[in-house]
Design a protein around this motif. Sequence first.
Motif, PDB file in Angstrom:
ATOM      1  N   UNK A  43      10.535   1.011   6.573  1.00  0.00           N
ATOM      2  CA  UNK A  43       9.743   0.523   5.435  1.00  0.00           C
ATOM      3  C   UNK A  43      10.015   1.344   4.173  1.00  0.00           C
ATOM      4  N   UNK A  44      10.169   2.648   4.344  1.00  0.00           N
ATOM      5  CA  UNK A  44      10.473   3.508   3.191  1.00  0.00           C
ATOM      6  C   UNK A  44      11.798   3.082   2.549  1.00  0.00           C
ATOM      7  N   UNK A  45      12.783   2.803   3.411  1.00  0.00           N
ATOM      8  CA  UNK A  45      14.101   2.426   2.890  1.00  0.00           C
ATOM      9  C   UNK A  45      14.036   1.051   2.228  1.00  0.00           C
TER      10      UNK A  45
ATOM     11  N   UNK B   2      11.623  -0.175   0.728  1.00  0.00           N
ATOM     12  CA  UNK B   2      10.974  -0.004  -0.568  1.00  0.00           C
ATOM     13  C   UNK B   2      11.897   0.676  -1.575  1.00  0.00           C
ATOM     14  N   UNK B   3      13.101   1.043  -1.100  1.00  0.00           N
ATOM     15  CA  UNK B   3      14.121   1.556  -2.022  1.00  0.00           C
ATOM     16  C   UNK B   3      14.188   3.078  -2.130  1.00  0.00           C
ATOM     17  N   UNK B   4      13.500   3.782  -1.239  1.00  0.00           N
ATOM     18  CA  UNK B   4      13.478   5.243  -1.338  1.00  0.00           C
ATOM     19  C   UNK B   4      14.474   5.896  -0.379  1.00  0.00           C
ATOM     20  N   UNK B   5      15.011   7.026  -0.807  1.00  0.00           N
ATOM     21  CA  UNK B   5      15.781   7.879   0.092  1.00  0.00           C
ATOM     22  C   UNK B   5      14.796   8.829   0.756  1.00  0.00           C
ATOM     23  N   UNK B   6      14.960   9.020   2.057  1.00  0.00           N
ATOM     24  CA  UNK B   6      13.991   9.845   2.785  1.00  0.00           C
ATOM     25  C   UNK B   6      14.684  11.050   3.418  1.00  0.00           C
ATOM     26  N   UNK B   7      14.070  12.214   3.240  1.00  0.00           N
ATOM     27  CA  UNK B   7      14.485  13.376   4.000  1.00  0.00           C
ATOM     28  C   UNK B   7      13.494  13.486   5.146  1.00  0.00           C
ATOM     29  N   UNK B   8      13.916  12.945   6.297  1.00  0.00           N
ATOM     30  CA  UNK B   8      13.018  12.909   7.443  1.00  0.00           C
ATOM     31  C   UNK B   8      12.911  14.317   8.031  1.00  0.00           C
ATOM     32  N   UNK B   9      11.701  14.752   8.285  1.00  0.00           N
ATOM     33  CA  UNK B   9      11.529  16.128   8.741  1.00  0.00           C
ATOM     34  C   UNK B   9      10.565  16.220   9.914  1.00  0.00           C
ATOM     35  N   UNK B  10      11.007  16.919  10.965  1.00  0.00           N
ATOM     36  CA  UNK B  10      10.059  17.308  12.016  1.00  0.00           C
ATOM     37  C   UNK B  10       9.093  18.320  11.420  1.00  0.00           C
ATOM     38  N   UNK B  11       8.039  18.652  12.165  1.00  0.00           N
ATOM     39  CA  UNK B  11       7.076  19.620  11.627  1.00  0.00           C
ATOM     40  C   UNK B  11       7.352  21.059  12.075  1.00  0.00           C
ATOM     41  N   UNK B  12       8.324  21.239  12.991  1.00  0.00           N
ATOM     42  CA  UNK B  12       8.654  22.610  13.424  1.00  0.00           C
ATOM     43  C   UNK B  12       9.716  23.213  12.508  1.00  0.00           C
ATOM     44  N   UNK B  13       9.552  22.978  11.225  1.00  0.00           N
ATOM     45  CA  UNK B  13      10.532  23.414  10.225  1.00  0.00           C
ATOM     46  C   UNK B  13       9.844  24.247   9.149  1.00  0.00           C
TER      47      UNK B  13
ATOM     48  N   UNK C 143       0.836  -1.204   0.000  1.00  0.00           N
ATOM     49  CA  UNK C 143       0.000   0.000   0.000  1.00  0.00           C
ATOM     50  C   UNK C 143       0.875   1.261   0.000  1.00  0.00           C
ATOM     51  N   UNK C 144       1.894   1.255   0.855  1.00  0.00           N
ATOM     52  CA  UNK C 144       2.816   2.393   0.900  1.00  0.00           C
ATOM     53  C   UNK C 144       3.589   2.503  -0.417  1.00  0.00           C
TER      54      UNK C 144
END
Length: 436
Positions: free
Chosen positions: A244-246, A248-259, A151-152
Amino acid sequence: MAGRREGALMRENSQSVYKSRIILAIAIGVFFGCVLTFFFPNGHFLSSSFSPSLNRRLSNALSQVGSTSCESSGRINMLKTEYMVAFEKNKDLKVQVRELTEKLRLVEQEKDQVQKQVQILDVQKKAGAFGTVKGLRTNPTVVPDESVNPRLAKILEKVAVNGELIVALANSNVKEMLEVWFSNIKRVGIPNYLVVALDHEIAKLCKSKNVPFYERDPDEGIDTVARTGGNHAVSGLKFRVLREFLQLGYSVLLSDVDIVYLQNPFDHLHRDSDVESMTDGHDNRTAYGFDDVFDDPAMGWARFAHTMRMWVFNSGFFYIRPTIPSIELLDRVAGRLSREVNSWDQAVFNEELFFPSHNGYEGLHASRRTMDFYMFMNSKVLFKTVRQDARLSKLKPVIVHVNYHPDKLPRMRAVVEYYVNGNQDALKPFPVGSDW
Ligand SMILES: *[C@@H]1O[C@H](CO)[C@@H](O)[C@H](O)[C@H]1NC(C)=O
C-alpha cells in the motif's frame, strides 16, 4: 599675551588629546584582536564563513573607532554586541550551507534518476561506443493511487520527507525493543518514520511518546493474523502492508525493530535500484558476491565447477522504490508465504529476487544493490570483527541490526552505550555468538 598663552595651552591640550586618541585607537585595536582570537580561534573570521555585508559593516565600525575614540567604552560594548550577533549569524550560515549542500545533492540525484527514466521512454537507439553503454537500474515509479488507502495517504503526506520514510511493524511482543528503536531515531533527528501498530497497546505507546504511527483497521482480514500470530505471520503481513505504501507512491525503508540508528540512513542511500538492502554477509566476498569453486575430483580435467555465491539480503532492513518490479516482488513473496506453510520470509524474499527464469519459471526482473556492510552493520560484523579491530571500531555505522543474536535487547543497549555514550567497554561482556 594671556590670550596667546591660552591659545598655546589649548593647542598643547588638543595635541595631547590627539595623542591619547591614537593610543586609545591602538588599545582598541589590540582588544579587537583578542575578541577575534577568542571567537574565531581557527582564523575563519573574514574568510569563507562571514558574509560580505558583515565584512563591510565590520570595517566601517573599525574606521569609526579610529575617529571618535572618546566614546570608546560605549563603542566597545556596542561592538561586543555586534560581534555576538555576527557570531550567531555565522553559526546560522554554516547550518544553512550544510542544508543547501544536502538539498543540492538530492536535486543532483533526482536529475540523475530523471535522466535514467527518460532513457526508458526512448523507443530504440543505437548502442554507444565501447565502455559507454549502461543498462537500466532505476525503473520508473508508479503513478500514486490514493484510493488504495486514503487514511494512510493522509498520514504519509505529513510524515514522509522527499517521498520516503522508515516503516516498522510492531505488536506488543516487541514493545521494549520498539522503545529503543524510536528513541534512537529521535536522538539522531530523523523526522520521517512511522510505526505500523499491529495492536492497540502499541498505538497507545506511540501516542504517548509522540511517535508517528498508523493503526491498521482491525476488521481487515490479514490483520487478525497479525494480532494473534507469531513472528512468521507478521513477516507475511509485512509485504502486504508495504504494498500500500508503494501504491501510494512512497519509497520505504523497511526496518525491523531490533535496529539501533546512529546516523540518518537517508543520507547514505544510492536510490538507483528497485531494492537496496543490507546484507547478512560479513566481508567483501560474502556481502557482495564471489566465485565459490566446487571441487569434484571424479571429473578429472573438469573437476572445478564455478558457482555464484552471496550471503542473503536481510529482509529486515531494505529500501524499496515504488516501481512495478518492487510491487511484483512483494506480491510474489506474500503469495508464497501464504501458500507455503513452512517457508521463511527472508529465504523466499531472496529466492524471488535472485533466481533467474528457467523452464516454466519466470524470474523477477528487479534491480538490486547491496548496502555497505560496515555502514549498515549486522551484529555478526560488529561482535565478530569490528569490536576487535582498532581501526574499524572507531568508525560509526549508520545502523546496527542485532539480527544474529537472540539476546537482542541487551545487545541493542550495549550498542547505544558504545557508540552514543562512548563507553569503550560496553560491548566486551558479550560472546561472539550465542551460547545456544
Ligand atoms: C574490500 O573492498 C574494498 C573496496 O571495495 C577495499 O578497499 C578493501 O580493502 C577490501 N577489503 C578486503 C579485506 O579485501
